[in-house]
Design a protein around this motif. Sequence first.
Motif, PDB file in Angstrom:
ATOM      1  N   GLU A   1       7.385   8.114   5.522  1.00 25.18           N
ATOM      2  CA  GLU A   1       7.652   6.732   5.883  1.00 25.18           C
ATOM      3  C   GLU A   1       8.542   6.597   7.120  1.00 25.18           C
ATOM      4  O   GLU A   1       8.436   5.629   7.862  1.00 25.18           O
ATOM      5  CB  GLU A   1       8.288   5.998   4.697  1.00 25.18           C
ATOM      6  CG  GLU A   1       7.325   5.829   3.538  1.00 25.18           C
ATOM      7  CD  GLU A   1       7.930   5.003   2.418  1.00 25.18           C
ATOM      8  OE1 GLU A   1       9.099   4.591   2.574  1.00 25.18           O
ATOM      9  OE2 GLU A   1       7.253   4.773   1.419  1.00 25.18           O
TER      10      GLU A   1
ATOM     11  N   ASP B   1      -2.056   7.297   0.205  1.00 27.13           N
ATOM     12  CA  ASP B   1      -1.708   8.230  -0.861  1.00 27.13           C
ATOM     13  C   ASP B   1      -0.492   9.095  -0.542  1.00 27.13           C
ATOM     14  O   ASP B   1       0.230   9.503  -1.420  1.00 27.13           O
ATOM     15  CB  ASP B   1      -2.904   9.125  -1.175  1.00 27.13           C
ATOM     16  CG  ASP B   1      -3.851   8.449  -2.163  1.00 27.13           C
ATOM     17  OD1 ASP B   1      -3.519   7.334  -2.593  1.00 27.13           O
ATOM     18  OD2 ASP B   1      -4.904   9.011  -2.484  1.00 27.13           O
TER      19      ASP B   1
ATOM     20  N   ARG C   1      -5.149   1.659   0.822  1.00 26.46           N
ATOM     21  CA  ARG C   1      -4.045   2.241   0.053  1.00 26.46           C
ATOM     22  C   ARG C   1      -3.691   3.588   0.681  1.00 26.46           C
ATOM     23  O   ARG C   1      -4.576   4.356   1.059  1.00 26.46           O
ATOM     24  CB  ARG C   1      -4.450   2.462  -1.407  1.00 26.46           C
ATOM     25  CG  ARG C   1      -3.281   2.919  -2.287  1.00 26.46           C
ATOM     26  CD  ARG C   1      -3.727   3.156  -3.729  1.00 26.46           C
ATOM     27  NE  ARG C   1      -4.492   4.367  -3.862  1.00 26.46           N
ATOM     28  CZ  ARG C   1      -5.570   4.509  -4.640  1.00 26.46           C
ATOM     29  NH1 ARG C   1      -6.033   3.480  -5.318  1.00 26.46           N
ATOM     30  NH2 ARG C   1      -6.201   5.659  -4.728  1.00 26.46           N
TER      31      ARG C   1
ATOM     32  N   SER D   1      -5.932   7.956   3.459  1.00 26.38           N
ATOM     33  CA  SER D   1      -6.061   6.574   3.001  1.00 26.38           C
ATOM     34  C   SER D   1      -7.238   6.440   2.053  1.00 26.38           C
ATOM     35  O   SER D   1      -8.236   7.138   2.182  1.00 26.38           O
ATOM     36  CB  SER D   1      -6.246   5.624   4.191  1.00 26.38           C
ATOM     37  OG  SER D   1      -7.495   5.839   4.811  1.00 26.38           O
TER      38      SER D   1
ATOM     39  N   SER E   1      -9.391  -3.676   1.887  1.00 25.53           N
ATOM     40  CA  SER E   1      -8.001  -3.278   1.642  1.00 25.53           C
ATOM     41  C   SER E   1      -7.827  -1.785   1.838  1.00 25.53           C
ATOM     42  O   SER E   1      -8.786  -1.026   1.890  1.00 25.53           O
ATOM     43  CB  SER E   1      -7.557  -3.675   0.221  1.00 25.53           C
ATOM     44  OG  SER E   1      -8.354  -3.025  -0.739  1.00 25.53           O
TER      45      SER E   1
ATOM     46  N   GLU F   1       4.807   0.658   0.094  1.00 26.44           N
ATOM     47  CA  GLU F   1       4.893   1.179  -1.267  1.00 26.44           C
ATOM     48  C   GLU F   1       3.714   2.105  -1.492  1.00 26.44           C
ATOM     49  O   GLU F   1       2.566   1.696  -1.342  1.00 26.44           O
ATOM     50  CB  GLU F   1       4.867   0.039  -2.291  1.00 26.44           C
ATOM     51  CG  GLU F   1       6.067  -0.893  -2.212  1.00 26.44           C
ATOM     52  CD  GLU F   1       5.989  -1.984  -3.251  1.00 26.44           C
ATOM     53  OE1 GLU F   1       5.333  -1.758  -4.285  1.00 26.44           O
ATOM     54  OE2 GLU F   1       6.559  -3.067  -3.030  1.00 26.44           O
TER      55      GLU F   1
ATOM     56  N   GLU G   1       8.931  -1.242   3.812  1.00 32.90           N
ATOM     57  CA  GLU G   1       7.887  -2.222   3.527  1.00 32.90           C
ATOM     58  C   GLU G   1       6.673  -1.585   2.867  1.00 32.90           C
ATOM     59  O   GLU G   1       5.834  -2.269   2.301  1.00 32.90           O
ATOM     60  CB  GLU G   1       7.454  -2.903   4.831  1.00 32.90           C
ATOM     61  CG  GLU G   1       8.576  -3.681   5.517  1.00 32.90           C
ATOM     62  CD  GLU G   1       8.142  -4.177   6.876  1.00 32.90           C
ATOM     63  OE1 GLU G   1       7.269  -3.539   7.489  1.00 32.90           O
ATOM     64  OE2 GLU G   1       8.672  -5.198   7.325  1.00 32.90           O
TER      65      GLU G   1
ATOM     66  N   GLY H   1       0.727   3.866  -3.039  1.00 33.87           N
ATOM     67  CA  GLY H   1      -0.201   3.490  -4.097  1.00 33.87           C
ATOM     68  C   GLY H   1      -0.523   2.015  -4.160  1.00 33.87           C
ATOM     69  O   GLY H   1      -1.324   1.592  -4.977  1.00 33.87           O
ATOM     70  N   LYS H   2       0.113   1.206  -3.311  1.00 35.00           N
ATOM     71  CA  LYS H   2      -0.163  -0.231  -3.353  1.00 35.00           C
ATOM     72  C   LYS H   2      -1.341  -0.565  -2.455  1.00 35.00           C
ATOM     73  O   LYS H   2      -1.528   0.045  -1.414  1.00 35.00           O
ATOM     74  CB  LYS H   2       1.070  -1.011  -2.870  1.00 35.00           C
ATOM     75  CG  LYS H   2       0.853  -2.520  -2.846  1.00 35.00           C
ATOM     76  CD  LYS H   2       2.106  -3.252  -2.381  1.00 35.00           C
ATOM     77  CE  LYS H   2       1.860  -4.754  -2.300  1.00 35.00           C
ATOM     78  NZ  LYS H   2       3.051  -5.499  -1.846  1.00 35.00           N
ATOM     79  N   TRP H   3      -2.129  -1.579  -2.871  1.00 30.92           N
ATOM     80  CA  TRP H   3      -3.239  -2.047  -2.051  1.00 30.92           C
ATOM     81  C   TRP H   3      -2.721  -3.112  -1.102  1.00 30.92           C
ATOM     82  O   TRP H   3      -2.081  -4.064  -1.515  1.00 30.92           O
ATOM     83  CB  TRP H   3      -4.357  -2.627  -2.911  1.00 30.92           C
ATOM     84  CG  TRP H   3      -5.116  -1.575  -3.634  1.00 30.92           C
ATOM     85  CD1 TRP H   3      -4.881  -1.135  -4.908  1.00 30.92           C
ATOM     86  CD2 TRP H   3      -6.207  -0.817  -3.156  1.00 30.92           C
ATOM     87  NE1 TRP H   3      -5.767  -0.142  -5.246  1.00 30.92           N
ATOM     88  CE2 TRP H   3      -6.599   0.059  -4.178  1.00 30.92           C
ATOM     89  CE3 TRP H   3      -6.911  -0.794  -1.946  1.00 30.92           C
ATOM     90  CZ2 TRP H   3      -7.650   0.957  -4.032  1.00 30.92           C
ATOM     91  CZ3 TRP H   3      -7.957   0.098  -1.813  1.00 30.92           C
ATOM     92  CH2 TRP H   3      -8.314   0.964  -2.844  1.00 30.92           C
ATOM     93  N   TYR H   4      -2.991  -2.949   0.186  1.00 30.00           N
ATOM     94  CA  TYR H   4      -2.612  -3.919   1.197  1.00 30.00           C
ATOM     95  C   TYR H   4      -3.857  -4.609   1.714  1.00 30.00           C
ATOM     96  O   TYR H   4      -4.820  -3.961   2.098  1.00 30.00           O
ATOM     97  CB  TYR H   4      -1.902  -3.209   2.360  1.00 30.00           C
ATOM     98  CG  TYR H   4      -0.565  -2.643   1.990  1.00 30.00           C
ATOM     99  CD1 TYR H   4       0.574  -3.434   2.005  1.00 30.00           C
ATOM    100  CD2 TYR H   4      -0.446  -1.316   1.599  1.00 30.00           C
ATOM    101  CE1 TYR H   4       1.815  -2.914   1.640  1.00 30.00           C
ATOM    102  CE2 TYR H   4       0.782  -0.794   1.251  1.00 30.00           C
ATOM    103  CZ  TYR H   4       1.905  -1.601   1.274  1.00 30.00           C
ATOM    104  OH  TYR H   4       3.121  -1.079   0.929  1.00 30.00           O
ATOM    105  N   SER H   5      -3.846  -5.919   1.729  1.00 34.93           N
ATOM    106  CA  SER H   5      -5.009  -6.657   2.203  1.00 34.93           C
ATOM    107  C   SER H   5      -5.156  -6.508   3.702  1.00 34.93           C
ATOM    108  O   SER H   5      -4.215  -6.616   4.465  1.00 34.93           O
ATOM    109  CB  SER H   5      -4.868  -8.146   1.870  1.00 34.93           C
ATOM    110  OG  SER H   5      -5.920  -8.888   2.449  1.00 34.93           O
TER     111      SER H   5
END
Length: 251
Positions: free
Chosen positions: A77, A73, A71, A50, A69, A241, A239, A243-247
């Motif tokens: 899944e 790498d 992310r 992460s 946040s 993705e 749900e 490389g996406k940043w999750y709060s």
Amino acid sequence: MKTIMALCLAVLAVTARSQEEIVVTYTGQRQLSRAASEAIRASGYTPVISVDAYSLHIVGGQSWFQLDSIRFDEMEEAYYQKYLCWERTHKRYNQKAFVYETCATQADGSCYTGQIQYLAQVEIDRSRLRKLLGFSCYRASYEAGGHSYEVWFTEELPYPDGPFGLWPGRGVQPPLLPGLVLSLTDLSTGSHIEAKRIAILPVAELPDACDRAKDIAAFDKMGHFEDRKQSGIKLSGPEIEIGKWYSAWAR
């Protein structure tokens, strides 16, 4: 150079003007130990790495350090499930005390209190100099919890603080240094965190203090994970993705 000097002068004035705070934004990558990685791979799974974002807010004689946040790498899944949870450590230097807050135990009170235990056995090497965000930093090293750490700190920001405090199962244990830590590396695992931005901003609102904080000795790490499954945000399968940043601040 003029920009750095202006920032330093403003920093020195923060203690006199409580309406302002220093905000340091960090990013870091958490690595597993070699033994843990090998155990996971032997089980047929891929270790998850992460990349996290944090912020440190300093105002007067107190600060708070929070996870902002996350992310991911790499992950499988079909197997991996992540529970995001807000966390914050509020440090009060004058009292050498901290309050650790987490969403994991919202049902019965989500905060713990304890005493800051500074690590005095720190080796400072002033022959090693490095520039971070325009600030001159010295190297220091120390050991805590069986891990060896390397930090780079600057005396141009004279605050004995840094990215310390989350997951304080045994208390908050920052190295006792005459300045702010801008880079920290766990030499045992390769995990690292480094400051990416420093700003001086008006204080919007101080975090609320916990009314019924429990002693940090009562913190149950395994129970924390179990409670996360009930109160955290569950992300899995489609749900997620890459490389996406999750709060992490979704209460």
